[in-house]
Design a protein around this motif. Structure first.
Motif, PDB file in Angstrom:
ATOM      1  N   LYS A  65       0.515  -1.707  -0.195  1.00  0.00           N
ATOM      2  CA  LYS A  65      -0.170  -0.092  -0.119  1.00  0.00           C
ATOM      3  C   LYS A  65       0.276   1.454   0.492  1.00  0.00           C
ATOM      4  O   LYS A  65      -0.132   2.073   0.130  1.00  0.00           O
ATOM      5  CB  LYS A  65      -1.239   0.437   1.198  1.00  0.00           C
ATOM      6  CG  LYS A  65      -1.795  -0.772   1.012  1.00  0.00           C
ATOM      7  CD  LYS A  65      -2.537  -1.271   2.233  1.00  0.00           C
ATOM      8  CE  LYS A  65      -3.970  -1.941   2.011  1.00  0.00           C
ATOM      9  NZ  LYS A  65      -5.181  -2.124   3.523  1.00  0.00           N
ATOM     10  N   LEU A  66       1.695   1.265   0.010  1.00  0.00           N
ATOM     11  CA  LEU A  66       3.333   2.485   0.106  1.00  0.00           C
ATOM     12  C   LEU A  66       2.505   3.159  -1.207  1.00  0.00           C
ATOM     13  O   LEU A  66       2.468   2.614  -2.357  1.00  0.00           O
ATOM     14  CB  LEU A  66       4.088   1.982   0.233  1.00  0.00           C
ATOM     15  CG  LEU A  66       4.891   1.397   1.142  1.00  0.00           C
ATOM     16  CD1 LEU A  66       6.179   1.147   1.421  1.00  0.00           C
ATOM     17  CD2 LEU A  66       5.056   2.446   2.702  1.00  0.00           C
ATOM     18  N   LYS A  67       2.715   4.767  -1.137  1.00  0.00           N
ATOM     19  CA  LYS A  67       2.300   5.615  -2.491  1.00  0.00           C
ATOM     20  C   LYS A  67       4.404   5.745  -3.332  1.00  0.00           C
ATOM     21  O   LYS A  67       4.691   5.477  -2.337  1.00  0.00           O
ATOM     22  CB  LYS A  67       1.710   6.418  -1.695  1.00  0.00           C
ATOM     23  CG  LYS A  67       3.036   7.773  -1.198  1.00  0.00           C
ATOM     24  CD  LYS A  67       1.848   9.036  -0.863  1.00  0.00           C
ATOM     25  CE  LYS A  67       2.914   9.912   0.208  1.00  0.00           C
ATOM     26  NZ  LYS A  67       2.305  11.087  -0.282  1.00  0.00           N
ATOM     27  N   ARG A  68       3.709   5.749  -4.434  1.00  0.00           N
ATOM     28  CA  ARG A  68       4.528   6.071  -5.337  1.00  0.00           C
ATOM     29  C   ARG A  68       5.093   8.006  -5.353  1.00  0.00           C
ATOM     30  O   ARG A  68       4.020   8.310  -5.033  1.00  0.00           O
ATOM     31  CB  ARG A  68       3.858   5.726  -6.914  1.00  0.00           C
ATOM     32  CG  ARG A  68       4.398   6.622  -7.722  1.00  0.00           C
ATOM     33  CD  ARG A  68       3.918   5.208  -9.600  1.00  0.00           C
ATOM     34  NE  ARG A  68       5.342   5.198 -10.211  1.00  0.00           N
ATOM     35  CZ  ARG A  68       5.800   6.087 -10.567  1.00  0.00           C
ATOM     36  NH1 ARG A  68       5.807   7.201 -10.403  1.00  0.00           N
ATOM     37  NH2 ARG A  68       6.705   4.971 -11.853  1.00  0.00           N
ATOM     38  N   ILE A  69       6.492   7.496  -5.528  1.00  0.00           N
ATOM     39  CA  ILE A  69       6.972   9.003  -5.302  1.00  0.00           C
ATOM     40  C   ILE A  69       7.323   9.403  -6.191  1.00  0.00           C
ATOM     41  O   ILE A  69       7.977   9.047  -6.925  1.00  0.00           O
ATOM     42  CB  ILE A  69       7.984   8.820  -4.316  1.00  0.00           C
ATOM     43  CG1 ILE A  69       7.802   8.324  -2.892  1.00  0.00           C
ATOM     44  CG2 ILE A  69       8.616  10.142  -3.794  1.00  0.00           C
ATOM     45  CD1 ILE A  69       6.629   8.906  -2.180  1.00  0.00           C
ATOM     46  N   GLU A  70       6.086  10.624  -6.786  1.00  0.00           N
ATOM     47  CA  GLU A  70       6.846  10.782  -8.661  1.00  0.00           C
ATOM     48  C   GLU A  70       8.083  11.828  -8.661  1.00  0.00           C
ATOM     49  O   GLU A  70       8.156  10.908 -10.184  1.00  0.00           O
ATOM     50  CB  GLU A  70       6.036  11.502  -9.055  1.00  0.00           C
ATOM     51  CG  GLU A  70       4.227  11.045  -8.947  1.00  0.00           C
ATOM     52  CD  GLU A  70       4.128  10.096  -9.583  1.00  0.00           C
ATOM     53  OE1 GLU A  70       4.459   9.657 -11.058  1.00  0.00           O
ATOM     54  OE2 GLU A  70       3.434   9.174  -9.359  1.00  0.00           O
ATOM     55  N   SER A  71       9.275  11.996  -7.903  1.00  0.00           N
ATOM     56  CA  SER A  71      10.176  13.034  -8.061  1.00  0.00           C
ATOM     57  C   SER A  71      11.429  13.094  -7.099  1.00  0.00           C
ATOM     58  O   SER A  71      10.579  12.771  -6.142  1.00  0.00           O
ATOM     59  CB  SER A  71       9.806  14.561  -7.714  1.00  0.00           C
ATOM     60  OG  SER A  71      10.907  15.268  -8.527  1.00  0.00           O
ATOM     61  N   MET A  72      12.064  12.662  -7.606  1.00  0.00           N
ATOM     62  CA  MET A  72      13.038  12.682  -6.903  1.00  0.00           C
ATOM     63  C   MET A  72      13.491  13.948  -5.934  1.00  0.00           C
ATOM     64  O   MET A  72      13.933  13.913  -5.188  1.00  0.00           O
ATOM     65  CB  MET A  72      14.044  12.511  -7.682  1.00  0.00           C
ATOM     66  CG  MET A  72      15.324  11.452  -8.227  1.00  0.00           C
ATOM     67  SD  MET A  72      15.197   9.858  -6.733  1.00  0.00           S
ATOM     68  CE  MET A  72      16.658  10.825  -5.623  1.00  0.00           C
ATOM     69  N   SER A  73      12.652  15.672  -6.132  1.00  0.00           N
ATOM     70  CA  SER A  73      12.968  16.229  -5.467  1.00  0.00           C
ATOM     71  C   SER A  73      11.726  17.270  -4.654  1.00  0.00           C
ATOM     72  O   SER A  73      11.865  17.592  -3.371  1.00  0.00           O
ATOM     73  CB  SER A  73      12.241  17.581  -6.526  1.00  0.00           C
ATOM     74  OG  SER A  73      10.671  17.638  -6.482  1.00  0.00           O
ATOM     75  N   ASN A  74      11.195  15.302  -4.246  1.00  0.00           N
ATOM     76  CA  ASN A  74      10.461  15.167  -2.976  1.00  0.00           C
ATOM     77  C   ASN A  74      10.917  13.910  -2.196  1.00  0.00           C
ATOM     78  O   ASN A  74      11.071  12.876  -1.758  1.00  0.00           O
ATOM     79  CB  ASN A  74       8.750  14.156  -3.360  1.00  0.00           C
ATOM     80  CG  ASN A  74       8.537  14.477  -2.049  1.00  0.00           C
ATOM     81  OD1 ASN A  74       8.265  14.868  -0.693  1.00  0.00           O
ATOM     82  ND2 ASN A  74       6.859  14.231  -2.458  1.00  0.00           N
TER      83      ASN A  74
END
Length: 188
Positions: A65-74
């Motif tokens: 259920k972990l959410k996807r991280i879209e950007s390396m800046s996050n």
């Protein structure tokens, strides 16, 4: 709670009930606050939550259920993702389940949660055709730490010519602070 000899069973039960939430609270709902029911509550909770298969399923479900991280800046969210995965791996290991038994399943699941640029960085470093979870986590950590070091500050300036107050957003805490604190933190 159970090891506190200075508390009566009724006090222990009241304290226990105050700490439980969600499904644990539901497991013992309906039990009146008595000494006998305290022992029954302990038995019910142990039966429900010490089953190794239930624990394994809960950790794997958490990872799924972990959410996807879209950007390396996050970077802040990437750190949370990394810590959650590491915590689940440690918990599964403590149950006697080595990462080799579920790694092949977890690697593609985890790579799907990572930004494309991070996946590419990790892919360049992987040494075998079939990725090993521990090796992948090692390279994930290296890249994450490097990004944390590089993104500890991002300067934001107010566009007014007079009385400009620069602030930065800390990659670790995600809070804005005045620049002079940034310099102090960078030195420390």
């Amino acid at each position: 709670i159970d090891s506190k000899e200075n508390l009566s069973d009724i006090d222990k039960f009241g304290y226990l009930k105050s700490l439980l939430c969600d499904s644990a609270r539901e497991t013992i709902s309906g039990l009146l606050l008595t000494s006998e029911n305290y022992r029954e509550a302990i038995k019910l909770l142990k039966d429900r939550f010490t089953n190794p298969q239930v624990q394994v399923s809960a950790y794997m479900d958490q990872l799924y259920k972990l959410k996807r991280i879209e950007s390396m800046s996050n970077v802040h969210e990437l750190r949370k993702l990394y810590d959650k995965v590491e915590s689940s791996i440690r918990n599964l290991n403590s149950l006697g389940i080595p990462s080799e038994t579920y790694g092949a399943f977890l690697v593609p699941l985890l790579t799907d949660k990572l930004p494309t640029s991070l996946r590419l960085c990790i892919a360049r470093k992987m040494t075998s055709e079939i990725w090993n979870l521990n090796e992948m986590m090692h390279y994930f950590k290296i890249e994450l730490v490097a990004h944390e070091r590089c993104s500890t500050i991002s300067i934001k300036s107010d566009k007014r010519d007079s009385d400009i107050e620069d602030e930065f957003t800390c990659a670790y805490s995600n809070f804005s602070k005045p620049v002079n604190l940034c310099v102090i933190n960078a030195i420390l």
